[in-house]
Scaffold this motif. Structure first.
Motif, PDB file in Angstrom:
ATOM      1  N   GLU A 201      31.032  22.893  50.305  1.00  0.00           N
ATOM      2  CA  GLU A 201      31.018  22.239  49.002  1.00  0.00           C
ATOM      3  C   GLU A 201      30.079  21.028  49.008  1.00  0.00           C
ATOM      4  O   GLU A 201      29.399  20.752  48.016  1.00  0.00           O
ATOM      5  N   MET A 202      30.025  20.319  50.125  1.00  0.00           N
ATOM      6  CA  MET A 202      29.123  19.180  50.249  1.00  0.00           C
ATOM      7  C   MET A 202      27.666  19.627  50.122  1.00  0.00           C
ATOM      8  O   MET A 202      26.876  19.020  49.380  1.00  0.00           O
ATOM      9  N   ILE A 203      27.296  20.673  50.830  1.00  0.00           N
ATOM     10  CA  ILE A 203      25.912  21.149  50.781  1.00  0.00           C
ATOM     11  C   ILE A 203      25.559  21.634  49.372  1.00  0.00           C
ATOM     12  O   ILE A 203      24.454  21.350  48.861  1.00  0.00           O
ATOM     13  N   LEU A 205      26.835  20.589  46.569  1.00  0.00           N
ATOM     14  CA  LEU A 205      26.692  19.436  45.697  1.00  0.00           C
ATOM     15  C   LEU A 205      25.410  18.670  45.995  1.00  0.00           C
ATOM     16  O   LEU A 205      24.741  18.180  45.080  1.00  0.00           O
ATOM     17  N   CYS A 206      25.044  18.578  47.264  1.00  0.00           N
ATOM     18  CA  CYS A 206      23.801  17.885  47.626  1.00  0.00           C
ATOM     19  C   CYS A 206      22.597  18.523  46.938  1.00  0.00           C
ATOM     20  O   CYS A 206      21.649  17.823  46.537  1.00  0.00           O
ATOM     21  N   LYS A 207      22.606  19.835  46.806  1.00  0.00           N
ATOM     22  CA  LYS A 207      21.517  20.525  46.119  1.00  0.00           C
ATOM     23  C   LYS A 207      21.435  20.085  44.657  1.00  0.00           C
ATOM     24  O   LYS A 207      20.340  19.862  44.114  1.00  0.00           O
ATOM     25  N   LYS A 208      22.597  19.942  44.011  1.00  0.00           N
ATOM     26  CA  LYS A 208      22.615  19.497  42.610  1.00  0.00           C
ATOM     27  C   LYS A 208      22.153  18.045  42.495  1.00  0.00           C
ATOM     28  O   LYS A 208      21.416  17.688  41.569  1.00  0.00           O
ATOM     29  N   ILE A 209      22.600  17.222  43.437  1.00  0.00           N
ATOM     30  CA  ILE A 209      22.228  15.807  43.394  1.00  0.00           C
ATOM     31  C   ILE A 209      20.723  15.643  43.575  1.00  0.00           C
ATOM     32  O   ILE A 209      20.071  14.888  42.848  1.00  0.00           O
ATOM     33  N   LYS A 210      20.172  16.364  44.512  1.00  0.00           N
ATOM     34  CA  LYS A 210      18.731  16.286  44.756  1.00  0.00           C
ATOM     35  C   LYS A 210      17.951  16.775  43.543  1.00  0.00           C
ATOM     36  O   LYS A 210      16.925  16.187  43.161  1.00  0.00           O
ATOM     37  N   ALA A 211      18.448  17.833  42.909  1.00  0.00           N
ATOM     38  CA  ALA A 211      17.785  18.365  41.712  1.00  0.00           C
ATOM     39  C   ALA A 211      17.822  17.364  40.566  1.00  0.00           C
ATOM     40  O   ALA A 211      16.966  17.385  39.677  1.00  0.00           O
ATOM     41  N   GLN A 269      22.027  19.213  59.365  1.00  0.00           N
ATOM     42  CA  GLN A 269      21.601  19.994  58.200  1.00  0.00           C
ATOM     43  C   GLN A 269      21.166  19.086  57.051  1.00  0.00           C
ATOM     44  O   GLN A 269      20.259  19.438  56.278  1.00  0.00           O
ATOM     45  N   LEU A 270      21.785  17.913  56.937  1.00  0.00           N
ATOM     46  CA  LEU A 270      21.372  16.973  55.889  1.00  0.00           C
ATOM     47  C   LEU A 270      19.915  16.574  56.057  1.00  0.00           C
ATOM     48  O   LEU A 270      19.175  16.435  55.072  1.00  0.00           O
ATOM     49  N   ALA A 271      19.502  16.404  57.304  1.00  0.00           N
ATOM     50  CA  ALA A 271      18.112  16.046  57.574  1.00  0.00           C
ATOM     51  C   ALA A 271      17.185  17.227  57.336  1.00  0.00           C
ATOM     52  O   ALA A 271      16.130  17.098  56.704  1.00  0.00           O
ATOM     53  N   VAL A 272      17.574  18.391  57.823  1.00  0.00           N
ATOM     54  CA  VAL A 272      16.741  19.590  57.710  1.00  0.00           C
ATOM     55  C   VAL A 272      16.509  19.969  56.247  1.00  0.00           C
ATOM     56  O   VAL A 272      15.399  20.357  55.848  1.00  0.00           O
ATOM     57  N   ASP A 273      17.549  19.839  55.428  1.00  0.00           N
ATOM     58  CA  ASP A 273      17.458  20.242  54.026  1.00  0.00           C
ATOM     59  C   ASP A 273      16.911  19.140  53.111  1.00  0.00           C
ATOM     60  O   ASP A 273      16.853  19.318  51.901  1.00  0.00           O
ATOM     61  N   ASP A 319      32.247   1.268  39.942  1.00  0.00           N
ATOM     62  CA  ASP A 319      33.496   1.948  40.298  1.00  0.00           C
ATOM     63  C   ASP A 319      33.373   2.704  41.622  1.00  0.00           C
ATOM     64  O   ASP A 319      33.550   3.918  41.691  1.00  0.00           O
ATOM     65  N   MET A 320      33.106   1.953  42.689  1.00  0.00           N
ATOM     66  CA  MET A 320      32.959   2.600  43.992  1.00  0.00           C
ATOM     67  C   MET A 320      34.298   3.074  44.522  1.00  0.00           C
ATOM     68  O   MET A 320      35.348   2.512  44.222  1.00  0.00           O
ATOM     69  N   ALA A 321      34.238   4.135  45.298  1.00  0.00           N
ATOM     70  CA  ALA A 321      35.455   4.711  45.877  1.00  0.00           C
ATOM     71  C   ALA A 321      35.122   5.335  47.219  1.00  0.00           C
ATOM     72  O   ALA A 321      34.005   5.770  47.459  1.00  0.00           O
ATOM     73  N   VAL A 322      36.118   5.385  48.084  1.00  0.00           N
ATOM     74  CA  VAL A 322      35.976   6.031  49.382  1.00  0.00           C
ATOM     75  C   VAL A 322      36.840   7.288  49.396  1.00  0.00           C
ATOM     76  O   VAL A 322      37.896   7.336  48.765  1.00  0.00           O
ATOM     77  N   ALA A 323      36.352   8.297  50.089  1.00  0.00           N
ATOM     78  CA  ALA A 323      37.086   9.556  50.203  1.00  0.00           C
ATOM     79  C   ALA A 323      37.025  10.030  51.650  1.00  0.00           C
ATOM     80  O   ALA A 323      36.143   9.600  52.419  1.00  0.00           O
ATOM     81  N   PRO A 324      37.934  10.915  52.044  1.00  0.00           N
ATOM     82  CA  PRO A 324      37.902  11.421  53.418  1.00  0.00           C
ATOM     83  C   PRO A 324      36.616  12.172  53.720  1.00  0.00           C
ATOM     84  O   PRO A 324      35.991  12.761  52.822  1.00  0.00           O
ATOM     85  N   THR A 325      36.211  12.149  54.968  1.00  0.00           N
ATOM     86  CA  THR A 325      35.091  12.967  55.410  1.00  0.00           C
ATOM     87  C   THR A 325      35.435  14.431  55.156  1.00  0.00           C
ATOM     88  O   THR A 325      36.530  14.876  55.507  1.00  0.00           O
ATOM     89  N   PRO A 326      34.551  15.210  54.523  1.00  0.00           N
ATOM     90  CA  PRO A 326      34.879  16.607  54.219  1.00  0.00           C
ATOM     91  C   PRO A 326      35.248  17.408  55.467  1.00  0.00           C
ATOM     92  O   PRO A 326      34.690  17.189  56.557  1.00  0.00           O
ATOM     93  N   SER A 327      36.176  18.323  55.298  1.00  0.00           N
ATOM     94  CA  SER A 327      36.538  19.231  56.382  1.00  0.00           C
ATOM     95  C   SER A 327      35.377  20.185  56.622  1.00  0.00           C
ATOM     96  O   SER A 327      34.696  20.603  55.686  1.00  0.00           O
TER      97      SER A 327
END
Length: 469
Positions: A201-203, A205-211, A269-273, A319-327
């Motif tokens: 799910e993180m990957i 979403l990262c594609k949408k954010i980058k777009a 993968q974050l770096a590669v992509d 409105d910053m927030a912290v969340a758990p590191t994704p599984s």
């Protein structure tokens, strides 16, 4: 340093520094320090479980850093309410080692020391010389708020672990930091994004954010170890706490386990992509966090000091927030809600202090909900005391931290290798992680490189070793 909570104020933990390293070779005095009767002694009773002598002077030395010293004066006033005959000597300095090392050597240390900051006294030296009081009696004493509850049962997960050496509780880390992935709820709501609970799910979403023209991740290249935190957190959640314990115990191959390698591959993968912010390699933590606060990046790995540290540049309504590191997978051994939580701002009671019992009593006062709430109100930081911030007016970031803690239902964990072997994290892991994020090495090479460094520490007879059970 900021006027309230600071990055250093929570990262200091129980780590030593080279500037104070010479104390390890000094004869500081003090035996094994199990005897809580050292120095002044009063009558033990239900109201005085530690046997404090009510008119014994108490000397307190505070690190005058990001948290200042006013909170300590309030705590001293609370101690004085209980022992009005006791004279309290208060002092504050940024030069803890330079000021106090000679006194440890002379066998004349204060009764309570906030051993923190860039010039803290090396904990390995203090421990090896038997210079610290075993605070086990404090843990087993009744809390001030509820005589039927022991002090140890009022502490958040990880506090006892991070303050323990060779099975003895020697340092009370008073502040509590929760680590996770930070984002702006305002940005996510505006874009219709949901925080990802799994790595796929993180990957996605990262594609949408980058777009959308936003860098998915900001990070500090100068302090690249910040990104080692989610790697190890993800590894622990995937493989269980034994993965972390193996690392803490310098076991052969610990950094090359399947769980650690899978986590390293995920963040590589974050770096590669191309999901990392351009130019992050040369940014320090403030620069990277500023980029994130300005909306130029969606995610950043940090601890719960972030909100206060960045309050001067954070836009209204962010409105910053912290969340758990994704599984990493849906079959992780730990729940999605598990997070890394640990203590900082270590307080110690020197074994050769003239009022050891009073020193421990001072810490018991600090661990009351009244004292903890006062600290949080003054410096915008959570303490080690469970539930002490409830009902207080907190910013959105710190409010999300309390929710993170509550949602975890006691599943928080931490690692200790960075406490036991500071240079391993600050130098070796930091350098290797920057190479990983800049694609100079891949995930397998990162594991190999860090393992080689850990093996060097394990083989070095000059490095005191600790065993985590």
């Amino acid at each position: 340093m900021t006027s309230g909570i600071s990055r250093r104020g929570l990262l200091r933990g129980a780590a030593g520094v080279a500037a104070a390293g010479t104390i390890g070779g000094c004869a500081m005095g003090g035996d094994d320090a199990k005897d809580t009767g050292t120095g002044a002694k009063g009558e033990v009773s239900a109201a005085n479980p530690l046997g404090v002598k009510d008119d014994a002077p108490l000397e307190v030395v505070i690190f005058n850093g990001g948290f200042g010293e006013e909170y300590a004066k309030a705590h001293e006033a609370m101690y004085r309410e209980r022992y009005p005959k006791a004279e309290i000597k208060h002092s504050a300095t940024q030069q803890i080692a330079e000021t106090l090392q000679p006194r440890f050597v002379a066998g004349d240390p204060p009764d309570v020391v906030d051993n923190s900051g860039g010039s803290q006294i090396d904990f390995n030296g203090l421990v090896s010389q038997g210079a610290l009081t075993d605070l086990g009696a404090l843990l087993d004493a009744p809390s001030l708020d509820d005589p039927s509850t022991k002090v140890r049962d009022t502490l958040l997960p990880g506090i006892v672990d991070v303050g323990s050496y060779d099975g003895k509780f020697l340092a009370l880390n008073y502040t509590y930091s929760a680590y996770g992935i930070w984002y702006s709820r305002k940005l996510f709501q505006a874009k219709g994004w949901e925080y990802p609970r799994t790595w796929p799910e993180m990957i996605a979403l990262c594609k949408k954010i980058k777009a959308a023209g936003i860098a998915p991740w900001a990070y500090t290249g100068v302090h690249a170890r910040y990104m080692s935190w989610p790697i190890l957190t993800a590894a622990a959640k995937l493989g269980g706490l034994e993965v972390i314990k193996a690392i803490d115990n310098l076991e052969p191959g610990a950094w090359k386990s399947d769980a650690v390698r899978a986590a390293a591959e995920a963040y590589y993968q974050l770096a590669v992509d191309g999901f990392l912010q351009p130019g992050a390699e040369g940014m320090d933590h403030i620069q990277a966090q500023t980029e994130w606060a300005r909306g130029h990046a969606a995610f950043i790995s940090c601890g719960s000091w972030l909100e206060n540290e960045m309050k001067a540049v954070t836009p209204p309504g962010f409105d910053m927030a912290v969340a758990p590191t994704p599984s990493l997978t849906t079959g992780d051994k730990m729940s999605y809600a598990a997070f890394r939580g640990t203590g900082g701002e270590p307080f110690i009671v020197p074994a050769k202090g003239k009022n050891v019992r009073g020193g421990m009593e001072y810490l018991r006062v600090m661990l009351s909900k009244k004292a903890a709430a006062d600290f949080t109100t003054k410096v915008s930081s959570l303490t080690a005391v469970t539930g002490a911030a409830r009902g207080l007016s907190l910013g959105p970031g710190l409010t999300s931290v309390t929710k993170l803690i509550d949602d975890s239902q006691g599943s928080a964990f931490t690692w200790l290798y960075a406490t036991y072997y500071r240079k391993l994290e600050r130098e070796r892991v930091n350098a290797a992680t920057l190479e990983l994020l800049t694609k100079r090495i891949n995930a397998a090479q990162w594991c190999d490189k860090v393992q080689k460094s850990a093996d060097e520490f394990a083989a070095d007879p000059a490095v005191k070793k600790y065993k985590r059970a």
